[in-house]
Design an enzyme around this catalytic site. Structure first.
Site, PDB file in Angstrom:
ATOM      1  N   SER A   1     -30.217 -18.862   5.816  1.00 25.16           N
ATOM      2  CA  SER A   1     -30.153 -17.564   5.158  1.00 25.16           C
ATOM      3  C   SER A   1     -29.420 -16.587   6.065  1.00 25.16           C
ATOM      4  CB  SER A   1     -31.569 -17.042   4.907  1.00 25.16           C
ATOM      5  OG  SER A   1     -31.545 -15.710   4.438  1.00 25.16           O
TER       6      SER A   1
ATOM      7  N   TYR B   1     -39.985 -13.735   7.855  1.00 25.63           N
ATOM      8  CA  TYR B   1     -38.963 -14.570   7.203  1.00 25.63           C
ATOM      9  C   TYR B   1     -37.723 -14.719   8.089  1.00 25.63           C
ATOM     10  CZ  TYR B   1     -35.754 -16.193   3.538  1.00 25.63           C
ATOM     11  OH  TYR B   1     -34.847 -16.900   2.807  1.00 25.63           O
TER      12      TYR B   1
HETATM   13  C1  8X3 Z   1     -32.618 -14.324   1.355  1.00 27.79           C
HETATM   14  C2  8X3 Z   1     -31.834 -13.245   2.014  1.00 27.79           C
HETATM   15  O1  8X3 Z   1     -31.790 -10.752   2.562  1.00 27.79           O
HETATM   16  O2  8X3 Z   1     -33.630 -11.504   1.180  1.00 27.79           O
HETATM   17  O3  8X3 Z   1     -32.613 -15.529   2.063  1.00 27.79           O
HETATM   18  O4  8X3 Z   1     -33.585 -12.030   3.508  1.00 27.79           O
HETATM   19  S1  8X3 Z   1     -32.782 -11.842   2.330  1.00 27.79           S
END
Ligand code: 8X3
Length: 250
Positions: free
Chosen positions: A136, A149
Site C-alpha cells: 500500500s 495500518y
Molecule cells: C489503502 C491506502 O491511504 O487508505 O491501502 O492507507 S490508505
C-alpha cells in the site's frame, strides 16, 4: 481435462472473496491461469471459482492449520498473490487500540508470512515462481490516525525486500504492488466498523479513485513478465492523489 488446462499455470490468490483479490483472480484467469481462490467466505469464493473455472479453498490466513490445509490443496503453484489484509480503525498512536493493531499485523504481515512459507516449496518446484505482495502507499507514507495500518504495510514492504534478498539465486521473483486510494466495496467500510457514511467520506469529491480492476491489471502485469524480469515494486494511485495528504477533491 483438456490439454490446455493441464498445461496452464497455477496462481493462488488470498483474500479472493472481494475487492482487489476477486478482481485479481479474474484477471489471472483471463491470462490463462488456473486460479485457486482462497478466503474465509466459502460461498463467495465458490461462486467466483465457478465463474472463472478455478478452485475455491476456504482459508483463514491467521490460522496456521488453515494455511497448512491450503498448501496441501495446492501441490503446484507458479504465482502467489498475497492480497488478504486490511485496516481497522483510525486511532491515533496515543489512543491506540492495541488489539486492533495486533490484528492488523496478523492479517497484513504474519498472514502473508504464513502463506508464503507454506507455498514456497511449490513455488520453488515450479522452476519459475512469482510472489506478488499487495502492499500500500500506507507502506510509503505516514498519516495521522493511520499508525496501526501504516506500520503493518511498511512491514509488508520490508518483508518483501528481505525475502527477495534471501531467495536471490533461486527461480522465484518477489514483487510488491502498492496501491493508493482504491474504491472497493469493503476496505473503508471494514476500517470504519460498518459506518457507511464515514466510509463514503474517504472518496468524497475524488474524481475516479482507482478500482479493484485497475490494481488487478497491475498485479497480472507484474506476474506475467518474462522470467528474467523482476518488478521489485509498483506504486499505483489515482491521478487525483499525489500523496497521502494531497488528494484533489471537487
Ligand atoms: C489503502 C491506502 O491511504 O487508505 O491501502 O492507507 S490508505
Amino acid at each position: 481435462m483438456s490439454d490446455d488446462s493441464t498445461q496452464s499455470r497455477t496462481a493462488v490468490v488470498t483474500g479472493a472473496s472481494s475487492g482487489i483479490g476477486a478482481a485479481t483472480a479474474r484477471a489471472l484467469a483471463a491470462q490463462g491461469f488456473r486460479v485457486v481462490c482462497a478466503a474465509r467466505r466459502t460461498e463467495r469464493i465458490e461462486a467466483l471459482a465457478a465463474e472463472i473455472s478455478g478452485v475455491a479453498v476456504t482459508c483463514d490466513i491467521t490460522d496456521a492449520g488453515s494455511v497448512a490445509a491450503l498448501a496441501a490443496a495446492v501441490p503446484t503453484c507458479d504465482v502467489l498473490v498475497n492480497n488478504a489484509g486490511g485496516a481497522v480503525g483510525v486511532d491515533r498512536v496515543d489512543q491506540a487500540d492495541v488489539e486492533a493493531w495486533r490484528h492488523m499485523y496478523d492479517i497484513n504481515v504474519l498472514g502473508l508470512v504464513r502463506v508464503t512459507k507454506a507455498l514456497l516449496p511449490a513455488l520453488r518446484a515450479s522452476g519459475d515462481g512469482v510472489v506478488v505482495n499487495v502492499g500500500s502507499t500506507a507502506g510509503r507514507w505516514a498519516y495521522e490516525g493511520g499508525g496501526g495500518y501504516t506500520a503493518a504495510k511498511h512491514a509488508v514492504k520490508v518483508v518483501t525486500q528481505t525475502l527477495r534478498l534471501e531467495l536471490n539465486g533461486e527461480p522465484i521473483r518477489i514483487s510488491e504492488v502498492a496501491p493508493g486510494m482504491v474504491r472497493t466495496d469493503e476496505f473503508a467500510l471494514v476500517r470504519f466498523g460498518g459506518d457507511r457514511e464515514r466510509a463514503e467520506a474517504v472518496y468524497a469529491g475524488v474524481d475516479q479513485p482507482l478500482l479493484a480492476e485497475d490494481v488487478a491489471d497491475a498485479i497480472a502485469w507484474v506476474a506475467t513478465r518474462p522470467s528474467h524480469v523482476d518488478i521489485d515494486e509498483l506504486v499505483i494511485k489515482p491521478r487525483a492523489q499525489a500523496a497521502a495528504h494531497k488528494v484533489h477533491r471537487t
